[in-house]
Design a protein around this motif. Structure first.
Motif, PDB file in Angstrom:
ATOM      1  N   UNK A 140       0.823  -1.220   0.000  1.00 18.47           N
ATOM      2  CA  UNK A 140       0.000   0.000   0.000  1.00 18.47           C
ATOM      3  C   UNK A 140       0.849   1.258   0.000  1.00 18.47           C
ATOM      4  N   UNK A 141       1.855   1.256   0.888  1.00 23.04           N
ATOM      5  CA  UNK A 141       2.719   2.430   1.001  1.00 23.04           C
ATOM      6  C   UNK A 141       3.488   2.684  -0.287  1.00 23.04           C
ATOM      7  N   UNK A 142       4.052   1.596  -0.816  1.00 20.13           N
ATOM      8  CA  UNK A 142       4.817   1.727  -2.062  1.00 20.13           C
ATOM      9  C   UNK A 142       3.948   2.292  -3.170  1.00 20.13           C
ATOM     10  N   UNK A 143       2.762   1.744  -3.280  1.00 16.28           N
ATOM     11  CA  UNK A 143       1.857   2.179  -4.331  1.00 16.28           C
ATOM     12  C   UNK A 143       1.450   3.639  -4.146  1.00 16.28           C
ATOM     13  N   UNK A 144       1.200   4.014  -2.895  1.00 11.78           N
ATOM     14  CA  UNK A 144       0.800   5.402  -2.626  1.00 11.78           C
ATOM     15  C   UNK A 144       1.933   6.347  -3.008  1.00 11.78           C
ATOM     16  N   UNK A 145       3.171   5.975  -2.635  1.00  9.17           N
ATOM     17  CA  UNK A 145       4.313   6.846  -2.976  1.00  9.17           C
ATOM     18  C   UNK A 145       4.544   6.901  -4.466  1.00  9.17           C
ATOM     19  N   UNK A 146       4.408   5.745  -5.083  1.00  9.73           N
ATOM     20  CA  UNK A 146       4.594   5.690  -6.535  1.00  9.73           C
ATOM     21  C   UNK A 146       3.568   6.586  -7.237  1.00  9.73           C
ATOM     22  N   UNK A 147       2.325   6.516  -6.772  1.00 10.92           N
ATOM     23  CA  UNK A 147       1.279   7.319  -7.399  1.00 10.92           C
ATOM     24  C   UNK A 147       1.494   8.809  -7.224  1.00 10.92           C
ATOM     25  N   UNK A 148       2.200   9.180  -6.151  1.00 10.53           N
ATOM     26  CA  UNK A 148       2.421  10.613  -5.886  1.00 10.53           C
ATOM     27  C   UNK A 148       3.618  11.170  -6.642  1.00 10.53           C
ATOM     28  N   UNK A 149       4.483  10.291  -7.129  1.00 11.33           N
ATOM     29  CA  UNK A 149       5.732  10.723  -7.754  1.00 11.33           C
ATOM     30  C   UNK A 149       5.457  11.425  -9.089  1.00 11.33           C
ATOM     31  N   UNK A 150       5.854  12.703  -9.215  1.00  8.64           N
ATOM     32  CA  UNK A 150       5.571  13.447 -10.452  1.00  8.64           C
ATOM     33  C   UNK A 150       6.228  12.816 -11.689  1.00  8.64           C
ATOM     34  N   UNK A 151       7.442  12.296 -11.527  1.00  9.30           N
ATOM     35  CA  UNK A 151       8.138  11.644 -12.646  1.00  9.30           C
ATOM     36  C   UNK A 151       7.336  10.457 -13.163  1.00  9.30           C
ATOM     37  N   UNK A 152       6.851   9.672 -12.203  1.00  9.27           N
ATOM     38  CA  UNK A 152       6.072   8.489 -12.553  1.00  9.27           C
ATOM     39  C   UNK A 152       4.782   8.899 -13.244  1.00  9.27           C
ATOM     40  N   UNK A 153       4.143   9.920 -12.722  1.00 12.93           N
ATOM     41  CA  UNK A 153       2.880  10.375 -13.310  1.00 12.93           C
ATOM     42  C   UNK A 153       3.043  10.762 -14.761  1.00 12.93           C
ATOM     43  N   UNK A 154       4.132  11.489 -15.006  1.00 11.11           N
ATOM     44  CA  UNK A 154       4.419  11.959 -16.350  1.00 11.11           C
ATOM     45  C   UNK A 154       4.572  10.780 -17.313  1.00 11.11           C
ATOM     46  N   UNK A 155       5.409   9.842 -16.870  1.00 14.34           N
ATOM     47  CA  UNK A 155       5.667   8.670 -17.703  1.00 14.34           C
ATOM     48  C   UNK A 155       4.391   7.849 -17.886  1.00 14.34           C
ATOM     49  N   UNK A 156       3.637   7.718 -16.787  1.00 19.96           N
ATOM     50  CA  UNK A 156       2.439   6.869 -16.822  1.00 19.96           C
ATOM     51  C   UNK A 156       1.436   7.365 -17.858  1.00 19.96           C
ATOM     52  N   UNK A 157       1.339   8.698 -17.974  1.00 15.02           N
ATOM     53  CA  UNK A 157       0.395   9.253 -18.947  1.00 15.02           C
ATOM     54  C   UNK A 157       0.666   8.739 -20.363  1.00 15.02           C
ATOM     55  N   UNK A 158       1.942   8.823 -20.771  1.00 17.70           N
ATOM     56  CA  UNK A 158       2.288   8.342 -22.115  1.00 17.70           C
ATOM     57  C   UNK A 158       2.119   6.835 -22.205  1.00 17.70           C
ATOM     58  N   UNK A 159       2.610   6.152 -21.150  1.00 16.37           N
ATOM     59  CA  UNK A 159       2.575   4.688 -21.217  1.00 16.37           C
ATOM     60  C   UNK A 159       1.151   4.139 -21.244  1.00 16.37           C
ATOM     61  N   UNK A 160       0.272   4.771 -20.479  1.00 11.42           N
ATOM     62  CA  UNK A 160      -1.116   4.301 -20.464  1.00 11.42           C
ATOM     63  C   UNK A 160      -1.687   4.324 -21.888  1.00 11.42           C
ATOM     64  N   UNK A 161      -1.445   5.437 -22.567  1.00 10.02           N
ATOM     65  CA  UNK A 161      -1.937   5.557 -23.944  1.00 10.02           C
ATOM     66  C   UNK A 161      -1.299   4.488 -24.832  1.00 10.02           C
ATOM     67  N   UNK A 162       0.002   4.266 -24.639  1.00 14.22           N
ATOM     68  CA  UNK A 162       0.707   3.262 -25.447  1.00 14.22           C
ATOM     69  C   UNK A 162       0.138   1.865 -25.216  1.00 14.22           C
ATOM     70  N   UNK A 163      -0.151   1.574 -23.935  1.00 14.40           N
ATOM     71  CA  UNK A 163      -0.664   0.246 -23.604  1.00 14.40           C
ATOM     72  C   UNK A 163      -2.063   0.070 -24.178  1.00 14.40           C
TER      73      UNK A 163
END
Ligand code: GDP
Length: 334
Positions: A285-308
Motif C-alpha cells: 500500500x505504502x509503495x503504491x501510494x508513494x509511486x502514485x504521488x511521484x511526479x516523474x512516474x505520473x508523467x511517464x504513466x500518462x504516455x505509457x497508459x496511452x501506449x498500452x
C-alpha cells in the motif's frame, strides 16, 4: 507525535466517543498528512493495548435481509449486560461502487448506538474496497485503545470483503436464515469455509421448525469442508434476534471458541500470522501510494497508459518502466 494525534489519543484513552470517531475519520482519510498522523495515532493505540487483556475481534457476515443489524443490536445489548464494552464497525463494499452506503442509509441499532459502553461506527464511505478493509484494522485498534473489549465487524456477505475481514478478526460468524439450504442462500462456498460459527437467525414463529432442518443441512455441509482451525470445528446455532432466543447460547459458543483457541495457542499464532500478512500488505500500500504521488512516474504513466491502450507497448514492459522510473526518482530524492 503531533499535537493533533496526541489529543486524539488522550481523548480515545479517556473513553471520549467523539475523539474515537474523529480518530477513525483520520484513519480513513486519503490525504498524505492525515495518513502520517493516522499512523502515529494507530501506533500509539496499538502500544496502549499491549499488556492488557486482548479484545475479541469478531467478523459477522450474511446476505442483506438475513438480520445482521437486528442481530448485532440484540447481541450487542446482551454483551453490554454482561459487562462488556462493544464496538461495531462495518465494511461495506457498496461504497466501493457508489461512494454511498447501503448500510448507512437506514437507522441502525437504535438502542446499541446510544448505549453507554457501545460505539457504533456508521459505514465507511471511502473509495476503494481495499482501502475500506485496510482502514478497518486500524479502526479496530483505535476502538480497543478506547477500552472496547469486543469488536464486531460487519460485512454484507456478497463480495471479497469477507476474506479481507476474515484476515483481521479472530472469529468469523456467518448468519443464515431458515430454508433454502440447498443453494446455501446465495452464500458462496468460500464464505462458508471461513465460518467458525453459523447462526441460523429468525428461528422463531413459523420459521422455528424449518430452522432445525436448516441447521442439520448446514452441519452436513460443514462436515464436508476442511476445518480452518485445529482446535475448533465450526458450530451451528439456531437463534432469534427478535425474540432473543438462544442469544445466550451464541455467546457461550463464542466464549468456548476463544477458550479453545487460547488454550491451544492457536489464537497467538493467528494474531502473529495476521500481523505478518498485514505488514506486507502495508508495504505494498505504502509503495503504491508513494509511486502514485511521484511526479516523474505520473508523467511517464500518462504516455505509457496511452501506449498500452493503443497496443504499442505490452503491459508488462510498461509496468517495468514505471517501477524503474519510480526507483530512480526515489534514489535521486535520498
Ligand atoms: P440486514 O440487512 O442483514 O442487516 O437485516 P436487518 O437486520 O435489517 O433485518 C432484515 C429483516 O429481517 C427486518 O425486517 C427484521 O425485522 C427481520 N429480522 C431480523 N432478525 C429477525 C429474527 O430473528 N426473526 C424474525 N422473524 N425477523 C427478523
Amino acid at each position: 507525535m503531533s499535537d493533533h494525534a496526541q489529543a486524539l489519543f488522550d481523548g480515545i484513552r479517556q473513553g471520549d466517543r467523539g475523539a474515537l470517531a474523529r480518530g477513525i475519520t483520520l484513519v480513513e482519510s486519503t490525504r498524505a498528512d492525515h495518513q502520517q498522523k493516522a499512523r502515529e495515532l494507530v501506533s500509539a493505540c496499538a502500544g496502549a493495548g499491549r499488556g492488557t487483556r486482548r479484545a475479541l475481534r469478531i467478523g459477522l457476515t450474511g446476505t442483506p435481509g438475513v438480520g445482521k443489524s437486528t442481530f448485532i443490536e440484540a447481541f450487542g445489548m446482551l454483551l453490554l449486560s454482561k459487562g462488556h464494552r462493544v464496538s461495531v464497525l462495518a465494511v461495506d463494499p457498496s461504497s466501493a461502487r457508489s461512494g454511498g452506503s447501503i448500510l448507512g442509509d437506514k437507522t441502525r441499532m437504535q438502542d446499541l448506538s446510544v448505549a453507554a459502553g457501545a460505539y457504533v461506527r456508521p459505514s465507511p464511505s471511502r473509495g476503494s474496497l481495499g482501502g475500506v478493509a485496510r482502514n478497518t484494522l486500524d479502526s479496530i485498534i483505535l476502538t480497543e485503545a478506547g477500552g472496547y473489549d469486543i469488536c464486531l465487524v460487519e460485512t454484507v456477505g456478497v463480495g471479497q470483503s469477507e476474506t479481507m475481514v476474515a484476515d483481521m478478526v479472530d472469529m468469523f460468524v456467518l448468519l443464515l436464515q431458515p430454508g433454502s439450504g440447498d443453494e446455501l442462500q446465495g452464500v458462496k462456498r468460500g464464505i462458508m469455509e471461513l465460518a467458525d460459527l453459523v447462526v441460523i437467525n429468525k428461528a422463531d414463529g413459523a420459521l422455528a421448525v424449518p430452522a432445525k432442518l436448516t441447521r442439520i443441512e448446514i452441519m452436513n455441509a460443514l462436515h464436508l469442508m476442511i476445518p480452518r482451525r485445529s482446535s475448533w470445528s465450526p458450530k451451528v446455532v439456531r437463534a432469534s434476534a427478535i425474540t432473543g432466543y438462544n442469544l445466550d447460547r451464541v455467546w457461550e459458543t463464542v466464549e468456548l471458541y476463544f477458550t479453545k483457541l487460547r488454550e491451544s495457542g492457536e489464537w497467538d499464532a493467528l494474531r502473529a500470522a495476521q500481523q505478518e500478512k498485514w505488514m506486507w500488505r502495508e508495504v505494498s500500500n505504502l509503495l503504491l501510494a508513494r509511486l502514485n504521488r511521484d511526479p516523474q512516474v505520473r508523467l511517464l504513466a500518462q504516455t505509457l497508459e496511452a501506449d498500452v491502450i493503443g497496443g504499442a507497448v505490452p503491459p508488462g514492459i510498461a509496468a517495468e518502466q514505471i517501477v524503474d522510473r519510480f526507483l530512480s526518482s526515489a534514489r535521486r530524492q535520498t
